[in-house]
Write a protein that holds these residues in place. Sequence first.
Motif, PDB file in Angstrom:
ATOM      1  N   VAL A 157       0.845  -1.198   0.000  1.00 43.70           N
ATOM      2  CA  VAL A 157       0.000   0.000   0.000  1.00 43.70           C
ATOM      3  C   VAL A 157       0.880   1.247   0.000  1.00 43.70           C
ATOM      4  CG1 VAL A 157      -1.772   1.300   1.259  1.00 43.70           C
ATOM      5  CG2 VAL A 157      -1.929  -1.196   1.096  1.00 43.70           C
ATOM      6  N   ASP A 158       1.956   1.247   0.798  1.00 44.14           N
ATOM      7  CA  ASP A 158       2.882   2.388   0.815  1.00 44.14           C
ATOM      8  C   ASP A 158       3.444   2.665  -0.573  1.00 44.14           C
ATOM      9  OD1 ASP A 158       2.577   2.637   3.576  1.00 44.14           O
ATOM     10  OD2 ASP A 158       4.474   1.611   4.039  1.00 44.14           O
ATOM     11  N   VAL A 159       3.848   1.596  -1.254  1.00 46.39           N
ATOM     12  CA  VAL A 159       4.396   1.745  -2.609  1.00 46.39           C
ATOM     13  C   VAL A 159       3.328   2.313  -3.540  1.00 46.39           C
ATOM     14  CG1 VAL A 159       5.209   0.441  -4.633  1.00 46.39           C
ATOM     15  CG2 VAL A 159       6.215   0.010  -2.378  1.00 46.39           C
ATOM     16  N   GLY A 160       2.093   1.830  -3.396  1.00 41.55           N
ATOM     17  CA  GLY A 160       1.003   2.345  -4.223  1.00 41.55           C
ATOM     18  C   GLY A 160       0.725   3.817  -3.965  1.00 41.55           C
ATOM     19  N   VAL A 161       0.753   4.215  -2.695  1.00 38.33           N
ATOM     20  CA  VAL A 161       0.536   5.623  -2.344  1.00 38.33           C
ATOM     21  C   VAL A 161       1.628   6.492  -2.965  1.00 38.33           C
ATOM     22  CG1 VAL A 161       0.528   7.270  -0.413  1.00 38.33           C
ATOM     23  CG2 VAL A 161      -0.780   5.138  -0.245  1.00 38.33           C
ATOM     24  N   ASP A 162       2.863   6.040  -2.856  1.00 38.12           N
ATOM     25  CA  ASP A 162       3.978   6.788  -3.446  1.00 38.12           C
ATOM     26  C   ASP A 162       3.859   6.838  -4.968  1.00 38.12           C
ATOM     27  OD1 ASP A 162       6.645   8.106  -3.193  1.00 38.12           O
ATOM     28  OD2 ASP A 162       7.260   6.355  -4.382  1.00 38.12           O
ATOM     29  N   LEU A 163       3.514   5.720  -5.564  1.00 38.34           N
ATOM     30  CA  LEU A 163       3.399   5.640  -7.023  1.00 38.34           C
ATOM     31  C   LEU A 163       2.295   6.557  -7.545  1.00 38.34           C
ATOM     32  CD1 LEU A 163       4.449   4.241  -9.596  1.00 38.34           C
ATOM     33  CD2 LEU A 163       2.840   2.373  -9.128  1.00 38.34           C
ATOM     34  N   ILE A 209      -5.250   1.624  -1.132  1.00 38.32           N
ATOM     35  CA  ILE A 209      -4.484   2.851  -1.414  1.00 38.32           C
ATOM     36  C   ILE A 209      -5.392   4.076  -1.278  1.00 38.32           C
ATOM     37  CG2 ILE A 209      -3.221   4.104  -3.224  1.00 38.32           C
ATOM     38  CD1 ILE A 209      -2.366   1.236  -4.253  1.00 38.32           C
ATOM     39  N   ALA A 210      -6.599   4.000  -1.830  1.00 40.00           N
ATOM     40  CA  ALA A 210      -7.543   5.112  -1.748  1.00 40.00           C
ATOM     41  C   ALA A 210      -7.947   5.394  -0.302  1.00 40.00           C
ATOM     42  CB  ALA A 210      -8.778   4.822  -2.601  1.00 40.00           C
ATOM     43  N   ARG A 211      -8.038   4.346   0.507  1.00 41.57           N
ATOM     44  CA  ARG A 211      -8.359   4.547   1.936  1.00 41.57           C
ATOM     45  C   ARG A 211      -7.340   5.465   2.594  1.00 41.57           C
ATOM     46  NH1 ARG A 211     -11.743   1.040   5.215  1.00 41.57           N
ATOM     47  NH2 ARG A 211     -10.537   1.701   7.013  1.00 41.57           N
ATOM     48  N   ARG A 212      -6.079   5.301   2.207  1.00 38.64           N
ATOM     49  CA  ARG A 212      -5.041   6.177   2.763  1.00 38.64           C
ATOM     50  C   ARG A 212      -5.326   7.627   2.385  1.00 38.64           C
ATOM     51  NH1 ARG A 212       0.265   3.831   3.437  1.00 38.64           N
ATOM     52  NH2 ARG A 212      -0.078   1.857   4.498  1.00 38.64           N
ATOM     53  N   GLY A 213      -5.781   7.845   1.160  1.00 35.91           N
ATOM     54  CA  GLY A 213      -6.123   9.202   0.737  1.00 35.91           C
ATOM     55  C   GLY A 213      -7.270   9.771   1.543  1.00 35.91           C
ATOM     56  N   PHE A 214      -8.319   8.970   1.753  1.00 36.71           N
ATOM     57  CA  PHE A 214      -9.447   9.446   2.550  1.00 36.71           C
ATOM     58  C   PHE A 214      -9.028   9.707   3.996  1.00 36.71           C
ATOM     59  CE2 PHE A 214     -12.253   7.663  -0.798  1.00 36.71           C
ATOM     60  CZ  PHE A 214     -13.032   8.783  -1.003  1.00 36.71           C
ATOM     61  N   ALA A 215      -8.154   8.869   4.529  1.00 37.34           N
ATOM     62  CA  ALA A 215      -7.677   9.079   5.900  1.00 37.34           C
ATOM     63  C   ALA A 215      -6.908  10.398   5.999  1.00 37.34           C
ATOM     64  CB  ALA A 215      -6.810   7.899   6.347  1.00 37.34           C
ATOM     65  N   PHE A 247      -6.432  19.837  -1.122  1.00 40.73           N
ATOM     66  CA  PHE A 247      -6.071  18.425  -1.175  1.00 40.73           C
ATOM     67  C   PHE A 247      -6.189  17.897  -2.610  1.00 40.73           C
ATOM     68  CE2 PHE A 247      -6.972  13.917  -1.205  1.00 40.73           C
ATOM     69  CZ  PHE A 247      -5.995  13.403  -0.355  1.00 40.73           C
ATOM     70  N   ALA A 248      -7.308  18.210  -3.254  1.00 46.87           N
ATOM     71  CA  ALA A 248      -7.538  17.731  -4.613  1.00 46.87           C
ATOM     72  C   ALA A 248      -6.461  18.227  -5.578  1.00 46.87           C
ATOM     73  CB  ALA A 248      -8.916  18.177  -5.101  1.00 46.87           C
ATOM     74  N   LEU A 249      -6.070  19.470  -5.433  1.00 45.53           N
ATOM     75  CA  LEU A 249      -5.091  20.047  -6.356  1.00 45.53           C
ATOM     76  C   LEU A 249      -3.663  19.621  -6.036  1.00 45.53           C
ATOM     77  CD1 LEU A 249      -6.722  23.558  -6.655  1.00 45.53           C
ATOM     78  CD2 LEU A 249      -6.722  21.740  -8.382  1.00 45.53           C
ATOM     79  N   ASP A 250      -3.369  19.387  -4.779  1.00 42.62           N
ATOM     80  CA  ASP A 250      -2.017  18.975  -4.386  1.00 42.62           C
ATOM     81  C   ASP A 250      -1.794  17.475  -4.533  1.00 42.62           C
ATOM     82  OD1 ASP A 250      -1.503  21.604  -3.740  1.00 42.62           O
ATOM     83  OD2 ASP A 250      -1.670  21.312  -1.571  1.00 42.62           O
ATOM     84  N   ASN A 251      -2.875  16.706  -4.642  1.00 49.54           N
ATOM     85  CA  ASN A 251      -2.798  15.238  -4.686  1.00 49.54           C
ATOM     86  C   ASN A 251      -3.676  14.706  -5.810  1.00 49.54           C
ATOM     87  OD1 ASN A 251      -1.380  14.708  -1.908  1.00 49.54           O
ATOM     88  ND2 ASN A 251      -3.021  16.163  -1.490  1.00 49.54           N
ATOM     89  N   ARG A 252      -3.411  15.174  -7.013  1.00 51.36           N
ATOM     90  CA  ARG A 252      -4.326  14.892  -8.127  1.00 51.36           C
ATOM     91  C   ARG A 252      -4.500  13.412  -8.405  1.00 51.36           C
ATOM     92  NH1 ARG A 252      -3.829  18.693 -12.992  1.00 51.36           N
ATOM     93  NH2 ARG A 252      -5.632  17.442 -13.469  1.00 51.36           N
ATOM     94  N   GLY A 253      -3.405  12.648  -8.385  1.00 50.92           N
ATOM     95  CA  GLY A 253      -3.513  11.216  -8.641  1.00 50.92           C
ATOM     96  C   GLY A 253      -4.334  10.508  -7.582  1.00 50.92           C
ATOM     97  N   MET A 254      -4.061  10.820  -6.321  1.00 43.34           N
ATOM     98  CA  MET A 254      -4.808  10.197  -5.225  1.00 43.34           C
ATOM     99  C   MET A 254      -6.269  10.619  -5.277  1.00 43.34           C
ATOM    100  SD  MET A 254      -4.938   8.154  -2.644  1.00 43.34           S
ATOM    101  CE  MET A 254      -3.323   7.851  -1.923  1.00 43.34           C
ATOM    102  N   TYR A 255      -6.518  11.891  -5.523  1.00 42.73           N
ATOM    103  CA  TYR A 255      -7.882  12.401  -5.595  1.00 42.73           C
ATOM    104  C   TYR A 255      -8.671  11.675  -6.686  1.00 42.73           C
ATOM    105  CZ  TYR A 255     -11.655  15.855  -6.045  1.00 42.73           C
ATOM    106  OH  TYR A 255     -12.871  16.475  -6.110  1.00 42.73           O
ATOM    107  N   GLU A 256      -8.050  11.509  -7.831  1.00 38.52           N
ATOM    108  CA  GLU A 256      -8.701  10.779  -8.928  1.00 38.52           C
ATOM    109  C   GLU A 256      -9.026   9.354  -8.495  1.00 38.52           C
ATOM    110  OE1 GLU A 256      -7.389   8.824 -13.161  1.00 38.52           O
ATOM    111  OE2 GLU A 256      -6.394  10.671 -12.553  1.00 38.52           O
ATOM    112  N   LEU A 257      -8.080   8.704  -7.854  1.00 37.35           N
ATOM    113  CA  LEU A 257      -8.291   7.332  -7.399  1.00 37.35           C
ATOM    114  C   LEU A 257      -9.419   7.263  -6.370  1.00 37.35           C
ATOM    115  CD1 LEU A 257      -7.249   4.369  -7.426  1.00 37.35           C
ATOM    116  CD2 LEU A 257      -5.774   5.020  -5.508  1.00 37.35           C
ATOM    117  N   MET A 258      -9.424   8.184  -5.433  1.00 40.14           N
ATOM    118  CA  MET A 258     -10.406   8.163  -4.353  1.00 40.14           C
ATOM    119  C   MET A 258     -11.846   8.239  -4.850  1.00 40.14           C
ATOM    120  SD  MET A 258      -8.364  10.741  -1.782  1.00 40.14           S
ATOM    121  CE  MET A 258      -9.787  11.235  -0.829  1.00 40.14           C
TER     122      MET A 258
END
Length: 192
Positions: A13-19, A58-64, A95-106
């Motif tokens: 999950v850590d690797v996925g968050v970083d990726l 991975i998305a759970r980490r974004g929501f957290a 958050f959405a603008l600073d973390n675009r990939g995670m936001y899209e995934l979430m």
Amino acid sequence: MHASETGLRARLVDVGVDLVAREGAQALTLREIARRAGVSHGAPRRYFPTHLELLSAIARRGFAELAVRAAAAVGDGTADPRAQLTALAHCYLRFALDNRGMYELMFRHDLLESGHLGLRDTSLPLFGRLVELVGRARPDADARLVAGALWANLHGIAQLWGWGSLQLATGADDFVPLLRSALDAHLGREDV
């Protein structure tokens, strides 16, 4: 699950968050996550039987992370509801603008609908907080509907700002005036 298994699960999950932070949601393949975690390409399936389950983790980490930021932005809840909504909306857009990939995934529909790892339960509390604050700011309205419309508006601002469309259309160089307009549209103009 043994500690080493828990460790590998967390590492995947850590690797996925970083990726996702570095390369976006499209880079999140099982094979690439396994490669970067230093395990065989089949290893992730021992912990995440489907690709959706790994993506959900991975998305759970974004929501957290968003929940932590939102709680900090709103504070102890003593500010008036409009101020709390403004802080929450600003936090959401940042958050959405600073973390675009995670936001899209979430907000991928297939992840939210799948229910893997309680993702739906992870995403709904923030909306519940939005509904509660809208209800306090607009006791005359159906808070759930107004909150839904406001959230859709914020999501649209995040997407269009991220693509550069709103800057082009409005000439704005900051999303804050758009945020104020969205809040005014859904909550009424703020008393000056």
